[in-house]
Design a protein around this motif. Sequence first.
Motif, mmCIF file in Angstrom:
data_model
loop_
_atom_site.group_PDB
_atom_site.id
_atom_site.type_symbol
_atom_site.label_atom_id
_atom_site.label_comp_id
_atom_site.label_asym_id
_atom_site.label_seq_id
_atom_site.Cartn_x
_atom_site.Cartn_y
_atom_site.Cartn_z
ATOM 1 N N ARG A 37 1.514 43.558 -1.754
ATOM 2 C CA ARG A 37 0.070 43.302 -1.798
ATOM 3 C C ARG A 37 -0.224 41.864 -2.196
ATOM 4 O O ARG A 37 -1.089 41.199 -1.615
ATOM 5 C CB ARG A 37 -0.615 44.268 -2.769
ATOM 6 C CG ARG A 37 -0.808 45.675 -2.225
ATOM 7 C CD ARG A 37 -1.837 46.441 -3.043
ATOM 8 N NE ARG A 37 -1.497 46.458 -4.462
ATOM 9 C CZ ARG A 37 -0.749 47.401 -5.031
ATOM 10 N NH1 ARG A 37 -0.246 48.384 -4.282
ATOM 11 N NH2 ARG A 37 -0.494 47.371 -6.325
ATOM 12 N N GLN A 38 0.504 41.362 -3.188
ATOM 13 C CA GLN A 38 0.306 39.987 -3.640
ATOM 14 C C GLN A 38 0.644 38.993 -2.531
ATOM 15 O O GLN A 38 -0.061 38.003 -2.330
ATOM 16 C CB GLN A 38 1.171 39.707 -4.871
ATOM 17 C CG GLN A 38 0.703 40.406 -6.146
ATOM 18 C CD GLN A 38 -0.628 39.855 -6.625
ATOM 19 O OE1 GLN A 38 -1.675 40.487 -6.437
ATOM 20 N NE2 GLN A 38 -0.600 38.681 -7.232
ATOM 21 N N GLU A 40 0.621 39.573 0.760
ATOM 22 C CA GLU A 40 -0.395 39.680 1.808
ATOM 23 C C GLU A 40 -1.706 39.035 1.379
ATOM 24 O O GLU A 40 -2.376 38.376 2.190
ATOM 25 C CB GLU A 40 -0.628 41.155 2.160
ATOM 26 C CG GLU A 40 0.547 41.803 2.893
ATOM 27 C CD GLU A 40 0.309 43.268 3.201
ATOM 28 O OE1 GLU A 40 0.766 43.736 4.260
ATOM 29 O OE2 GLU A 40 -0.329 43.953 2.365
ATOM 30 N N ARG A 41 -2.049 39.173 0.112
ATOM 31 C CA ARG A 41 -3.287 38.562 -0.393
ATOM 32 C C ARG A 41 -3.190 37.043 -0.345
ATOM 33 O O ARG A 41 -4.144 36.354 0.050
ATOM 34 C CB ARG A 41 -3.564 39.050 -1.810
ATOM 35 C CG ARG A 41 -4.926 38.613 -2.361
ATOM 36 C CD ARG A 41 -5.185 39.200 -3.740
ATOM 37 N NE ARG A 41 -5.239 40.666 -3.684
ATOM 38 C CZ ARG A 41 -4.421 41.468 -4.344
ATOM 39 N NH1 ARG A 41 -3.469 40.962 -5.119
ATOM 40 N NH2 ARG A 41 -4.545 42.768 -4.248
ATOM 41 N N GLU A 42 -2.039 36.503 -0.728
ATOM 42 C CA GLU A 42 -1.884 35.054 -0.741
ATOM 43 C C GLU A 42 -1.896 34.482 0.676
ATOM 44 O O GLU A 42 -2.476 33.416 0.915
ATOM 45 C CB GLU A 42 -0.579 34.674 -1.435
ATOM 46 C CG GLU A 42 -0.346 33.174 -1.533
ATOM 47 C CD GLU A 42 0.859 32.814 -2.372
ATOM 48 O OE1 GLU A 42 1.296 31.655 -2.302
ATOM 49 O OE2 GLU A 42 1.365 33.697 -3.098
ATOM 50 N N LEU A 43 -1.266 35.183 1.617
ATOM 51 C CA LEU A 43 -1.230 34.708 3.002
ATOM 52 C C LEU A 43 -2.474 35.107 3.782
ATOM 53 O O LEU A 43 -2.720 34.589 4.880
ATOM 54 C CB LEU A 43 0.017 35.256 3.710
ATOM 55 C CG LEU A 43 1.371 34.808 3.143
ATOM 56 C CD1 LEU A 43 2.509 35.496 3.880
ATOM 57 C CD2 LEU A 43 1.527 33.292 3.242
ATOM 58 N N ASP A 44 -3.221 36.049 3.247
ATOM 59 C CA ASP A 44 -4.454 36.542 3.864
ATOM 60 C C ASP A 44 -4.191 37.166 5.234
ATOM 61 O O ASP A 44 -4.946 36.966 6.193
ATOM 62 C CB ASP A 44 -5.493 35.416 3.990
ATOM 63 C CG ASP A 44 -6.907 35.967 4.259
ATOM 64 O OD1 ASP A 44 -7.149 37.134 3.914
ATOM 65 O OD2 ASP A 44 -7.738 35.220 4.826
ATOM 66 N N VAL A 45 -3.094 37.908 5.343
ATOM 67 C CA VAL A 45 -2.771 38.656 6.562
ATOM 68 C C VAL A 45 -2.140 39.981 6.171
ATOM 69 O O VAL A 45 -1.619 40.132 5.059
ATOM 70 C CB VAL A 45 -1.793 37.881 7.488
ATOM 71 C CG1 VAL A 45 -2.443 36.635 8.058
ATOM 72 C CG2 VAL A 45 -0.500 37.531 6.760
ATOM 73 N N GLU A 46 -2.159 40.936 7.090
ATOM 74 C CA GLU A 46 -1.471 42.203 6.882
ATOM 75 C C GLU A 46 -0.075 42.086 7.470
ATOM 76 O O GLU A 46 0.090 41.922 8.683
ATOM 77 C CB GLU A 46 -2.233 43.353 7.553
ATOM 78 C CG GLU A 46 -1.593 44.706 7.305
ATOM 79 C CD GLU A 46 -2.288 45.828 8.061
ATOM 80 O OE1 GLU A 46 -2.478 46.907 7.486
ATOM 81 O OE2 GLU A 46 -2.628 45.614 9.245
#
Length: 296
Positions: A37-38, A40-46
Amino acid sequence: MTLTQLQIFSLVAELQGFTAAAARLRISQSAVSHAIRQLERELDVELLQRRQGRVELSDIGRQLLPRMRGMLGLAETVRQEAADARGMRQGTLRIGSFGPTSSMRLLPAILAHYRAQYPGIEIHIDEGPDRLVLQWLQDRRIDVGFVVLPEPRFDTCVLLEDQMVAVLPAHHALAERPAVTLAELCGDPFVLTEAGSAELVSHLFQAARLRPNIRYRCAQLLSTLEIVASGEAVTLVAEMALPKVPYPAGYVSRPLSPPVKRRVGLAVLSESEATPAARAFLQLAARLQREGRLGV
């Protein structure tokens, strides 16, 4: 973005599950989920898609995975080069192997000498069909792999050469012949084994503009030999892949006419970028080959 997050993402992608990755890393599943989750949140992608208990890579996750594995490989190279300065007392080596020729004839001899010289190196071995080993190298899942040569995509060294042989039921009409042609193998049901030479066998028939009557496909050589020994089919394999003592009884091998050679060696994605542990493995294997201590 941390190396730990990249490592967790790579393992989840490989094992296709959070639970399996957590077990492999010996951490909680919640820690694995939190790391993903961290990231994906940092890269702003799923990066991963959860579907009915399975985990699959998203399109962008599939695109980024080789780059992330490259970053992990570079980090491991840095660690190992530092360890190399201390006598390579620690590190990891990931090896890909296929079929009896590499897994039973080559790998044990190389590992025995390697472990004696570098006891602190942790060794991981993945086994699969030859084409899968090539994919693992391309995806940076392994550091070094046994391959059927030539392989121009990688840096390679030759370890042994043997010949392709037809394997026939013991009472087959062709068993009386000193050698067999590819065309003669097209007259019977054919079993294709993926235990080390599937790509080479397919290429041989295609180059000769012949189409074998493939009725069976087997992942393991012993299953292939069982089918041949039962009289159900014929096949084509590398001579050194055959057991030293025929098992099961009921089959014979004959060389091809004209003869067809097979070369097996080691490959790395790039020798200049390989980890010290991988380079040491490559150099040791090449030395053992020069001394005639492999493939016997």
